[in-house]
Design a protein around this motif. Structure first.
Motif, short mmCIF file in Angstrom:
data_model
loop_
_atom_site.label_atom_id
_atom_site.label_comp_id
_atom_site.label_asym_id
_atom_site.label_seq_id
_atom_site.Cartn_x
_atom_site.Cartn_y
_atom_site.Cartn_z
N UNK A 76 78.03 11.96 -34.94
CA UNK A 76 76.47 12.36 -35.17
C UNK A 76 76.39 13.44 -34.07
N UNK A 77 75.51 14.29 -34.61
CA UNK A 77 75.11 15.40 -33.99
C UNK A 77 74.13 15.43 -33.13
N UNK A 78 74.04 16.00 -31.86
CA UNK A 78 72.95 15.89 -30.95
C UNK A 78 71.90 16.68 -31.06
N UNK A 79 70.73 16.71 -31.43
CA UNK A 79 69.52 17.41 -31.61
C UNK A 79 68.60 17.60 -30.52
N UNK A 96 59.80 15.24 -22.22
CA UNK A 96 60.92 15.99 -21.79
C UNK A 96 62.25 15.17 -21.85
N UNK A 97 63.37 15.94 -22.42
CA UNK A 97 64.71 15.09 -22.60
C UNK A 97 64.74 14.45 -23.93
N UNK A 98 64.06 14.52 -25.10
CA UNK A 98 64.12 13.75 -26.42
C UNK A 98 65.44 14.43 -26.83
N UNK A 99 66.01 13.60 -27.56
CA UNK A 99 66.95 14.03 -28.59
C UNK A 99 66.90 13.05 -29.71
N UNK A 100 67.50 13.50 -31.01
CA UNK A 100 67.81 12.85 -32.19
C UNK A 100 69.28 12.84 -32.47
N UNK A 101 69.65 12.05 -33.39
CA UNK A 101 71.36 11.95 -33.80
C UNK A 101 71.15 11.98 -35.09
N UNK A 102 72.11 12.95 -35.84
CA UNK A 102 72.11 13.16 -37.29
C UNK A 102 73.47 13.08 -37.64
N UNK A 103 73.53 12.07 -38.60
CA UNK A 103 74.97 12.15 -39.31
C UNK A 103 74.97 12.86 -40.74
N UNK A 104 75.81 13.93 -40.63
CA UNK A 104 75.76 14.89 -41.77
C UNK A 104 76.29 14.31 -43.04
N UNK A 105 77.20 13.18 -42.85
CA UNK A 105 77.64 12.62 -44.17
C UNK A 105 76.64 11.72 -44.79
N UNK A 110 65.91 9.04 -34.96
CA UNK A 110 64.74 9.91 -34.54
C UNK A 110 63.96 9.85 -33.22
N UNK A 111 64.41 8.59 -32.75
CA UNK A 111 63.59 8.19 -31.62
C UNK A 111 62.20 8.23 -31.85
N UNK A 112 61.49 8.67 -30.74
CA UNK A 112 59.88 8.78 -30.89
C UNK A 112 59.55 10.27 -31.37
N UNK A 113 60.40 10.92 -31.84
CA UNK A 113 59.95 12.65 -32.31
C UNK A 113 59.31 12.44 -33.66
#
Length: 200
Positions: free
Chosen positions: A111-114, A121-130, A136-139
């Motif tokens: 998973x790529x950290x975005x 502050x400090x929000x991230x998403x995680x993306x699986x390219x496959x 997406x958390x709360x984004x």
């Protein structure tokens, strides 16, 4: 409520829990074998409802964006918002600070950290390219809801920028912090951005 969705990410080498519950409704993990043997916890952001449950896993390393790590390390309630729930913020050393573009390799899946600030502050998403899946958390939410941007560490402009950043990805599935998992991920992000811009 207000507990968010939790996700277990499992590869051939490790198992990670994404987000935790709050501590308002008791410990939901203690009798559930699915949550034993975790190798780490990843927080999509440091708000109390997503982060407080790290207290139920005192031996499990916690990973978070650097800005989220600072809030959790210091028990900063201006960012964590525990007092809004009538609670105290967790104060815990975050073992790994995640940067934008960093990879979380679990063995056979990565998973790529975005970095996606804006909601806080400090929000991230995680993306699986496959699989083209985005945690997406709360984004970004499904079902037409837009994230809040009225907290002390929120930034509306950054939230717009984060949506535009996510639109550069091909997203099939959205796994949000609250609400249902959904397909048509890129369309959901596009509609969320449109809704945000409409409040300008």
């Amino acid at each position: 409520p207000p507990d968010p969705n939790n996700y277990l990410l499992e590869g051939s080498r490790s198992r990670m829990l994404v987000d935790t519950c709050s501590t308002l409704n008791g410990n939901p993990y203690s009798r559930n074998p699915a949550f034993t043997g975790l190798d780490g916890i990843v927080l999509t952001h440091p708000h109390f409802d997503h982060a407080a449950g790290i207290d139920y896993f005192p031996e499990v390393p916690v990973c978070a964006h650097g800005d989220a790590a600072r809030a959790i390390n210091s028990g900063n309630d201006e960012v964590q918002l525990a007092s809004a729930f009538g609670a105290r913020p967790p104060e815990r050393k975050v073992g790994r600070r995640l940067g934008d573009g960093e990879s979380l390799g679990l063995g056979g899946v990565s998973f790529r950290v975005i970095s996606t600030p804006g909601h806080c502050a400090g929000a991230i998403c995680l993306y699986d390219g496959e699989s083209k899946a985005l945690v997406s958390g709360d984004t970004v939410f499904t079902g037409g809801a837009i994230p809040r941007f009225d907290f002390p560490s929120s930034d509306f402009g950054e939230l717009i920028d984060s949506h535009e950043k996510l639109l550069q990805l091909e997203v099939n599935f959205i796994l949000p912090g609250h609400g249902a998992v959904s397909g048509n991920g890129s369309a959901i992000i596009r509609n969320s951005l449109k809704s945000l811009r409409s409040v300008l």
